[in-house]
Design a protein around this motif. Structure first.
Motif, mmCIF file in Angstrom:
data_model
loop_
_atom_site.group_PDB
_atom_site.id
_atom_site.type_symbol
_atom_site.label_atom_id
_atom_site.label_comp_id
_atom_site.label_asym_id
_atom_site.label_seq_id
_atom_site.Cartn_x
_atom_site.Cartn_y
_atom_site.Cartn_z
ATOM 1 N N GLN A 110 0.891 -0.871 0.219
ATOM 2 C CA GLN A 110 -0.443 -0.288 -0.284
ATOM 3 C C GLN A 110 1.298 1.466 -0.450
ATOM 4 O OE1 GLN A 110 -3.737 0.432 0.040
ATOM 5 N NE2 GLN A 110 -2.937 1.989 -0.323
ATOM 6 N N SER A 111 1.900 1.430 1.315
ATOM 7 C CA SER A 111 2.483 2.117 1.082
ATOM 8 C C SER A 111 3.282 2.770 -0.454
ATOM 9 C CB SER A 111 3.937 2.450 2.200
ATOM 10 O OG SER A 111 3.375 1.582 3.204
ATOM 11 N N ASP B 279 1.350 4.188 -2.728
ATOM 12 C CA ASP B 279 1.140 5.735 -2.212
ATOM 13 C C ASP B 279 1.514 6.490 -2.813
ATOM 14 O OD1 ASP B 279 -1.096 4.644 -1.231
ATOM 15 O OD2 ASP B 279 -1.338 5.005 1.011
ATOM 16 N N LYS C 125 4.181 9.586 -3.986
ATOM 17 C CA LYS C 125 3.379 10.595 -4.384
ATOM 18 C C LYS C 125 4.939 10.631 -5.865
ATOM 19 C CE LYS C 125 -0.747 11.579 -3.724
ATOM 20 N NZ LYS C 125 -0.544 10.879 -2.666
ATOM 21 N N THR D 78 10.087 11.300 -2.827
ATOM 22 C CA THR D 78 9.861 9.468 -3.067
ATOM 23 C C THR D 78 11.102 9.655 -4.021
ATOM 24 O OG1 THR D 78 7.599 9.797 -3.359
ATOM 25 C CG2 THR D 78 9.166 8.231 -4.495
ATOM 26 N N ARG E 216 -2.927 -4.291 -8.077
ATOM 27 C CA ARG E 216 -3.850 -3.750 -8.016
ATOM 28 C C ARG E 216 -5.380 -3.633 -8.995
ATOM 29 N NH1 ARG E 216 -3.285 2.690 -5.840
ATOM 30 N NH2 ARG E 216 -2.875 2.527 -9.167
ATOM 31 N N PRO F 144 -7.333 -2.743 0.058
ATOM 32 C CA PRO F 144 -6.125 -2.438 0.975
ATOM 33 C C PRO F 144 -5.872 -3.547 2.383
ATOM 34 C CG PRO F 144 -6.697 -0.617 -0.332
ATOM 35 C CD PRO F 144 -8.074 -2.052 -0.554
#
Ligand SMILES: Nc1ncnc2c1ncn2[C@@H]1O[C@H](COP(=O)(O)OP(=O)(O)O)[C@@H](O)[C@H]1O
Ligand SMILES: [Mg+2]
Lengths: 195, 542
Positions: B292-293, B296, B298, B303, B328, B335
């Protein structure tokens, strides 16, 4: 049982018989037997001859002025006395105490033993085993072995209602005995085929 | 001249041979080579014992080579008849495998492996029904009828408790009958109660009705044994449309995916080596929530800093992101889940209820590998824990568990076999009471060490040389079995060898899919279904 002659010469492997009637030799390949109690010897006819009774004296041609061959014998009836028919048989087995053996007997046939043509029942019984074929193949005879074997099997097959199965089994036996001699096998098979 | 004896039809006699290479049998002239078939059983009457074996080759011989140069005139039927079986003959190559006999001691001990050969010229007969029964046993509480030998009505039975002691495999090219065989085996295990099953059902064929290649509807486990089977689904909608009575809808949280799972997906997701490395780094960094991280993250300076810190290259990161996006897109991955599918599966298994997990429309290999691996790893861990506990505290062991996977070479190829849970299970035999049933159409893709651990192999027709070699590797009589295997019919025939059968056997697989066939599986007790089966038969006539 038809009597066809009388033993006049005998050896361990065969015998010669004189026919009672001129030209009355049993057919080539037929099964004959002669008794020498307690044995009965079986032979296969492999040769037949008709010659002058006196050795060294050959018949001469007589028919020049006759109309037919029959006339020759009619005008010289003594001829029948001057000739004789004989046949030779190869010993292929014997019977002792009612048991059949398809190999050579312990002793040869007796001189003057009567020789009989085996009746169909006995031929059938004898031909239950093909061990005698080996003797026919391995003996040196004045007639070609192929001819003799084929004649013998043809003769024997006639006592069967349907000769075909008998000949097939015999053929298979030969195929085994003659493995490696395919040409000989082919020659014999060609002479016994039923159709 | 034909000689029938009590045993069966007389075929011929032993003329030569060896224990290693098998026996040469000269065919009797009454037996035609054209009536023989590889895979058939024969008995050999030795002087002291009877041998049981299988025909593995048939050939022609001539006594005199001259015959082949100047062939006789076989249009002459007399000539042909005389020569058959004498100057020309057929030979059988027979692989003797067992000694059997009818006396009391050997009845007790059963057939024994051969340690010698029959003596010269021993008679060879076609095996009788009784002989075959003596060898393969008859149906009982342990033995399951799987098929019939070629040209015989006798039942060939598998010893199921023996079978599940090891991992097993069903092989064959596409359309040869693997799925049908698997259904039968599953039913067998279910009927004989030898093990509980967890089936990863890629094409949704084992839980509920599906269609055969001819478009006929074929029932599956839950319809025949509703009380003993639970159907789990990943595709709720699809299952509902097919009117499957499902027991549980499986959802998997991102937080359940571990770096090891990604290793397996390297090939299917086209991940680079560094991308897989990066997964481990991300998981070290983010812990359980790494996926998930990672999703996530961006596209920001922050990043880029982070990636630099972990020395993950930009292109590696992109490669990984593409892979994760594929995951996904699978809707059953969410999640986070509240319910735990592993726990649910175990609950059923503990009650002795078999679980079939339907993949529905997600027949994509990524989904299959990921889910099967992920669930199996956890279930295996649980089993392991319980086994250790059970042994330590001397309490009842968990039910033996058989896990069925398809496309096995995707999990067990040489590259992955050492890393995946499936490779581990295959190699540890039954240490933790878990074994595999692997189904594959490309067995050459499976690691050879794993192949060698497979206890019983059931293989339908294979035509690829490498597949045949890999299935038969290490089997005695390999070259003989090879000729048998490559001559199987293109469907519903299989060669079975290994642990659960006393000797290799070719069977015509038991009929499955007709109303009559269902009736034979259903124990008398389940009256409801029996009635349904009868109704189905009736309907055939309407
Ligand atoms: N035991 C069997 N009983 C009835 N039909 C069978 C059997 N085995 C195979 N078949 C037939 O062969 C077809 C292919 O079998 P399947 O098991 O789907 O092959 P695979 O899984 O190897 O691709 C089936 O649709 C069916 O018609
Ligand atoms: Mg299939």
């Amino acid at each position: 049982m038809e009597r066809v002659g009388e033993v006049i010469e005998a050896s361990t492997t065969g015998f010669v018989a004189q026919c009672y009637e001129l030209y009355q030799s049993p057919p080539l390949g037929s099964l004959v037997k002669t008794r020498d109690l307690p044995l009965e010897l079986y032979g296969i006819v492999y040769n037949a001859t008709t010659t002058s009774l006196e050795p060294g004296r050959r018949p001469i041609a007589r028919g020049k002025d006759e109309a037919s061959e029959e006339e020759i014998y009619k005008s010289s009836p003594q001829l029948l006395q001057l000739l004789r028919s004989e046949f030779s048989a190869l010993v292929v087995g014997y019977r002792e105490n009612d048991k059949l053996y398809h190999y050579l007997p312990p002793k040869p046939a007796r001189i003057h033993g009567f020789v009989h043509l085996c009746p169909p029942g006995e031929v059938k019984e004898f031909s239950q085993s093909f061990d005698f074929l080996n003797i026919l193949i391995n003996t040196h005879l004045p007639v070609p072995a192929d001819e003799l074997i084929a004649a013998c099997l043809r003769q024997m097959s006639q006592v069967y209602e349907d000769p075909h199965p008998f000949l097939v089994v015999a053929g298979k036996e030969l195929a085994i005995l003659l493995s490696g001699e395919f040409n000989q096998l082919k020659a014999i098979l060609g002479r016994i085929r039923t159709s | 001249m034909t000689q029938e004896d009590i045993g069966g039809q007389r075929l011929g006699i032993v003329v030569s041979g060896s224990l290693n290479k098998g026996i040469e049998v000269k065919l009797h002239s009454s037996a035609s080579v054209e009536d023989m078939a590889v895979g058939r059983y024969v008995t050999i009457e030795g002087n002291k014992r009877r041998f049981f074996g299988m025909i593995t080759d048939i050939s022609l011989g001539v006594i005199d080579q001259k015959l082949t140069l100047t062939p006789p005139d076989v249009s002459d039927p007399f000539m042909a008849e005389v020569l058959a079986g004498t100057s020309t003959y057929g030979t059988l190559h027979v692989l003797p495998t067992l000694t059997i006999s009818g006396d009391a001691t050997s009845l007790l001990e059963g057939p024994q492996p051969v340690k010698t050969v029959p003596s010269h010229f021993s008679a060879v007969n076609l095996a009788s029904q009784r002989d075959v029964e003596l060898v393969f046993g008859s149906e009982d509480e342990k033995k399951f009828y799987i098929g019939t030998p070629l040209d015989m009505e006798t039942k060939i039975c598998l010893d199921l408790p023996e079978l599940v002691k090891r991992s097993n495999g069903i092989f064959g090219k596409s359309g040869t009958g693997k799925t049908f065989l698997t259904r039968l085996l599953l039913i067998g295990m279910l009927q004989k109660g030898t093990a509980v099953n967890l089936v990863f059902d890629m094409h949704s064929e084992y839980g509920w009705e599906s269609r055969s290649e001819e478009g006929r509807k074929v029932k599956a486990l839950k319809q025949l044994f509703p009380s003993k089977v639970a159907v789990f689904t990943l595709d709720e909608e699809g299952s509902r449309r097919r009117q499957v009575s499902t027991d549980f809808v499986v959802r998997i949280g991102y937080d359940e995916i571990e770096p090891e799972d990604m290793v397996l997906l390297r090939q299917t997701l086209n991940l680079t080596e560094p991308a897989v490395e990066a997964v481990y780094q991300l998981s070290r960094r983010f812990g359980k929530n790494w996926l998930q991280s990672s999703l996530d993250l961006k596209d920001s300076e922050e990043t880029r800093e982070l990636l630099k810190e972990m020395s993950i290259h930009e292109s590696t990161y992109q490669n990984l992101q593409r892979g994760l996006a594929t995951i996904r897109r699978l809707p059953f991955f969410i999640p986070h889940t509240l319910d735990n599918p592993v726990k649910r599966i175990l609950e059923y298994l503990d009650q002795g209820i078999n679980v079939v997990l339907e993949f529905g429309r997600y027949t994509d290999i990524t989904a299959y590998i990921l889910v099967a691996n992920l669930l199996t790893r956890r279930i295996h861990a649980q089993y392991r824990e319980r086994m250790e506990k059970a042994i330590g505290e001397d309490i009842a062991l968990p039910h033996p568990l058989v896990i069925t996977i398809e496309e096995a070479h995707r999990f067990l190829n040489p590259e992955l076999a050492s890393q995946t849970i499936f490779g581990i299970i295959a190699r540890e035999m039954r240490k933790y009471n878990v074994t595999l049933l692997v189904i594959d159409q490309r067995p050459s893709g499976i690691d050879s060490e794993v192949m060698s651990q497979i206890g019983t192999k059931i293989t339908c027709l294979l035509d690829n040389e490498r597949d045949i070699d890999s299935v038969l590797a290490g089997v005695s009589g390999k070259s003989e079995l090879k000729s048998v295997l490559s001559r199987l019919e293109s469907r519903q025939q299989a060669l079975i060898f290994g642990h659960a059968v006393p000797m290799p056997v070719v069977v015509r697989t038991r009929e499955y899919g007709s109303p009559e066939s269902y009736k034979d599986f259903i124990p008398g007790g389940e009256a409801e279904i029996r009635k349904q089966a009868e109704k189905d038969i009736e309907e055939l006539w309407e």
